[in-house]
Design an enzyme around this catalytic site. Structure first.
Site, mmCIF file in Angstrom:
data_model
loop_
_atom_site.group_PDB
_atom_site.id
_atom_site.type_symbol
_atom_site.label_atom_id
_atom_site.label_comp_id
_atom_site.label_asym_id
_atom_site.label_seq_id
_atom_site.Cartn_x
_atom_site.Cartn_y
_atom_site.Cartn_z
ATOM 1 N N THR A 36 75.078 73.311 61.617
ATOM 2 C CA THR A 36 74.665 74.718 61.600
ATOM 3 C C THR A 36 74.081 75.121 62.950
ATOM 4 O O THR A 36 74.358 76.210 63.468
ATOM 5 C CB THR A 36 73.642 74.965 60.474
ATOM 6 N N GLN A 76 84.580 69.782 58.246
ATOM 7 C CA GLN A 76 85.292 69.093 57.172
ATOM 8 C C GLN A 76 86.534 68.363 57.658
ATOM 9 O O GLN A 76 87.055 67.477 56.964
ATOM 10 C CB GLN A 76 85.672 70.082 56.069
ATOM 11 N N SER A 80 79.596 67.380 62.204
ATOM 12 C CA SER A 80 78.368 66.943 61.543
ATOM 13 C C SER A 80 78.459 65.470 61.186
ATOM 14 O O SER A 80 79.516 64.993 60.753
ATOM 15 C CB SER A 80 78.142 67.765 60.273
ATOM 16 N N ALA A 81 77.331 64.747 61.329
ATOM 17 C CA ALA A 81 77.325 63.312 61.043
ATOM 18 C C ALA A 81 77.458 63.016 59.561
ATOM 19 O O ALA A 81 78.208 62.120 59.160
ATOM 20 C CB ALA A 81 76.049 62.671 61.585
ATOM 21 N N HIS A 82 76.732 63.755 58.719
ATOM 22 C CA HIS A 82 76.686 63.358 57.311
ATOM 23 C C HIS A 82 77.952 63.698 56.542
ATOM 24 O O HIS A 82 78.119 63.271 55.407
ATOM 25 C CB HIS A 82 75.441 63.917 56.614
ATOM 26 N N CYS A 102 74.951 74.736 50.248
ATOM 27 C CA CYS A 102 74.013 75.323 51.212
ATOM 28 C C CYS A 102 73.246 76.496 50.623
ATOM 29 O O CYS A 102 72.895 77.442 51.320
ATOM 30 C CB CYS A 102 74.763 75.768 52.461
#
Length: 385
Positions: A74, A181, A201-203, A325
């Site tokens: 984000t 994604q 994003s890492a997660h 989210c």
């Protein structure tokens, strides 16, 4: 007494942590220092950060120097969009009605005009309409930032990036891609592409939450959101979290060995078949479009998603009603609305998302719980939408 079985089918929200990433974080947490210090302790931490930068850049097909670590995807999205506007580089933002809220809210906060291009009923951006807005901007002498995702987090629909890049060929316009994604699942060639910026994003790739990255071509280096003390080559201030970054890098290294998209896609197909078998009236959203083989977004008429999610959770299955989210709330999907899905069906939408830990036994367990929920619906004990 054995613990009750749980099946995790919410990988789009956050993928379970890879063991190597956990170990990498623990190793770095045992160290002391600031990665920006010149002493031995600082240099040791800096090496972990730079090794991770190399790993994620390799996965993105990018030059190592083009990756800046952020606190989340984000933040990376906001830096790209708001940063471009603050730098005075753009006159207008063009996005779609089905983008992640992080993109839509960043665009709204950027302080320049925003055009939202419609999606088709299959969830694909209308490229002809996008081309017209770009052409109109050309006539007006405006420089635009086109901000689109590669893979939709709710439906798994893959956007036609090649067509979008072609629309921007030989122009001064900027292209930002939310690759959250897609990263680690679809081949990415950032350096060779027309993409100017991409957020990851890492997660979402089985690394830790709390760290992301923004890939930036050289002409975007001044698009800064947090000036700070000059960290990340001046592109993102603030002392880096070496432990989280190390986990990110190790996840990027290990993902290929843990993640088999062909295997996951086959399990996803199995989910769709069993939904159709047990709920012939179910609708699967975006199924006529090209999709990443990780996601099934479906609705069973009359089965409210809020009620169904409780049933699945009590039955031992973790899934979602769309984006994760919304602070734990079950709200109407703006993506499905953009696709023209009626409210009564959107209120029944559920998202199953698979990943590296998913097994055939997990899908069989999901089927068992689904059958029980549908039986309750048939008997009238499940709340209708």
């Amino acid at each position: 007494m054995e613990p009750r079985k749980r099946v995790y089918l919410d990988h789009n929200a956050s993928a379970p942590l890879l063991p190597g990433a956990r170990t990498a974080m623990a190793d770095v947490l045992a160290l002391t220092g600031n990665p920006n210090s010149v002493h031995a302790e600082g240099r040791a931490l800096r090496k972990h950060i730079e090794d991770a930068r190399t790993a994620i850049a390799r996965l993105a097909g990018a030059q190592t120097t083009r990756a800046a670590f952020t606190g989340s995807a984000t933040e990376a999205i906001t830096q790209a969009i708001v940063g471009a506007a603050r730098a005075g580089a753009i006159d207008r933002i063009i996005t779609s009605t089905g983008e992640h809220k992080a993109v839509l809210k960043a665009a709204a906060a950027a302080g320049v005009p925003v055009n939202e291009v419609a999606l088709s009923a299959d969830g694909v951006i209308e490229t002809a309409a996008l081309g017209k807005v770009i052409a109109d901007a050309d006539v007006a002498g405006e420089t635009v930032l086109v901000a689109v995702h590669w893979v939709n987090n709710e439906t798994g629909v893959i956007q036609p990036l090649d067509e979008i890049e072609a629309l921007l060929a030989d122009t001064q316009h900027f292209l930002f891609v939310d690759a959250v994604q897609a990263f680690g699942k679809l081949p990415m060639k950032f350096a060779a592409s027309r993409i100017d910026m991409a957020a990851v994003s890492a997660h979402k790739i089985a690394g830790p939450a709390g760290v992301g990255a923004l890939f930036m071509k050289a002409r975007c280096d001044k698009f800064v959101l947090i000036p700070g003390g000059g960290q990340e080559q001046g592109r993102r201030g603030g002392t880096e979290s070496a432990a989280l970054i190390a986990g990110f890098g190790k996840a990027a290294q290990d993902l290929a060995g843990a993640y088999d998209l062909e295997r996951v896609s086959a399990l996803t197909d199995q989910v769709e078949r069993l939904i159709e078998t047990h709920a012939p009236d179910a609708e699967i959203f975006g199924r006529r479009a090209l999709r990443l083989g990780t996601t099934v977004n479906f609705a069973v008429p009359g089965l409210a998603n809020a009620t169904a999610m409780i049933g699945f959770d009590l039955g031992g299955v973790a899934l979602s009603a769309g984006s994760a989210c919304s602070s734990g709330k079950v709200s109407k999907s703006h993506v499905l609305k953009a696709m023209g899905v009626a409210d009564e069906m959107a209120q029944c939408a559920l998202r199953v998302s698979l990943g590296w830990t998913t097994t055939e036994a997990d899908i069989e367990f999901f089927e068992k719980v689904l059958v029980g929920i549908l039986a309750q619906r048939k008997s009238g004990r499940g709340a209708a939408a």
